[in-house]
Design an enzyme around this catalytic site. Sequence first.
Site, PDB file in Angstrom:
ATOM      1  N   ASP A  14       8.465   7.824  -2.460  1.00 20.56           N
ATOM      2  CA  ASP A  14       7.368   7.236  -1.680  1.00 20.56           C
ATOM      3  C   ASP A  14       6.799   8.207  -0.651  1.00 20.56           C
ATOM      4  O   ASP A  14       5.604   8.454  -0.609  1.00 20.56           O
ATOM      5  CB  ASP A  14       7.840   5.980  -0.926  1.00 20.56           C
ATOM      6  N   ARG A  93      15.572   2.368  12.980  1.00 16.93           N
ATOM      7  CA  ARG A  93      14.107   2.479  13.066  1.00 16.93           C
ATOM      8  C   ARG A  93      13.612   2.875  14.452  1.00 16.93           C
ATOM      9  O   ARG A  93      12.764   3.766  14.571  1.00 16.93           O
ATOM     10  CB  ARG A  93      13.430   1.188  12.591  1.00 16.93           C
ATOM     11  N   ASP A 122      10.795  -3.101   8.271  1.00 13.69           N
ATOM     12  CA  ASP A 122      10.791  -1.756   8.837  1.00 13.69           C
ATOM     13  C   ASP A 122       9.429  -1.349   9.408  1.00 13.69           C
ATOM     14  O   ASP A 122       9.352  -0.681  10.426  1.00 13.69           O
ATOM     15  CB  ASP A 122      11.259  -0.745   7.787  1.00 13.69           C
ATOM     16  N   SER A 174      16.366  -0.100  -3.868  1.00 14.64           N
ATOM     17  CA  SER A 174      15.923   0.576  -2.666  1.00 14.64           C
ATOM     18  C   SER A 174      17.131   0.697  -1.740  1.00 14.64           C
ATOM     19  O   SER A 174      17.719  -0.316  -1.353  1.00 14.64           O
ATOM     20  CB  SER A 174      14.808  -0.245  -2.016  1.00 14.64           C
TER      21      SER A 174
END
Length: 403
Positions: A14, A93, A122, A174
């Site tokens: 990605d 994060r 996220d 993922s």
Amino acid sequence: MNKKAVLAYSGGLDTSVIIKWLSKKGYEVIAYMADLGQEADFDTYKKRAIKTGAAKVIVEDLKNEFVKDFVFKSLKANAIYESGYLLATALSRPIIAKGLVKTARRENAAFVAHGCTGKGNDQVRFEVTIRALNPNLQILAPAREWELKTRSEEMEYAKKNNIPVDTTKKKPYSIDVNLWGVSIESGKLEDPYYEPDEEIYQLTKGIDKAKAQASYAEVEFKSGIPVGLNGRAAGCVSLISKLAKIAGDAGVGRSDMIENRLVGIKSREIYEAPAGWPLYIAHKALESLVLDRETLHFKDLVAAKYAELIYYGLWYTPLKEALDRFIDDTQKRVSGVVRLKLHKGNCVVVGRKSPNSLYKKELATYEKGDIFDHSLAKGFIEIWGLPYKGLYKGLYKGQEGVV
Ligand code: ARG
């Protein structure tokens, strides 16, 4: 305004595609990687980013800061989301976002970018944090906007644009990894009744393959923070790695849950937190020895709120900081040692000791040496039950054997 963008780069498909996509749109991309203990091959990723079109790659080792300023705060709070998630991804994060903001300032970039989609938590955590730390930065979220709707379209784009990705390795899930744990979702896991293959797990053994003999872990805490393991002082990062190995081999640390995302979706999530679970259990066990009842019970309420704040992306907020001050105050007493036994997926407390222990054997004992005044109990109960005296009299009249 310049067209410089600092991108949170993971090295995967990605964010590699994003480098190309942004550079085609005229951005100068600075790929930013935070080392949070994910044991990535940073050299390969660096080369890949440059080959894909990044102007620069920055790798920052944030392991110590991550553990000290994020993970251990969460541990002191006993934060756990919906009883099963020790928040490894959610905690990572805000520190990555902070890294982006600092890098943007240093590099004089007007943009920051991330690779999150529009369905997850996220994106919220990144963007709320970035805006809290620097509201002047423009945020780019290509994966939320672009025309590449499926993974195969992304693969196609990568092929067409010569983006080096591991096409041989299929990536059916993922996976997000850091020192505190692993989060796994999507693919076959989207069927909530599907039992995951053993291969998805990165850090823990299944019950069948777990070590046959029990292992022990003696965790020493100072003011709520783990400082030693099995009799040896350990730095925060190495303590977590060592304990993760012991617990992972014993099959400890997995959870499988249906979780409520912030964006309203229920999703199936698999987690591994082989150091997190034993530390969470041990920390709570020590608190039960050294904290008084009211503080302990109130702290449980705070734990639920604190976990929500982390999960919802509200790390840099006044409430979270005020709660930290309360929690730190309680942790002054939380020093001592907890002994855990780990075996075939179980992690149980088998001993605890502390110079600040509030446990008084002479009050608890049923043997000789009891100093508890039993006669006082009679009056205590009378007054305690006074508001209810006779309140239910006759309620069960006629129902034989009830009252
Ligand atoms: N559901 C978890 C969370 O919101 C894990 C997210 C995992 N992220 C990922 N990119 N795989 O914290």
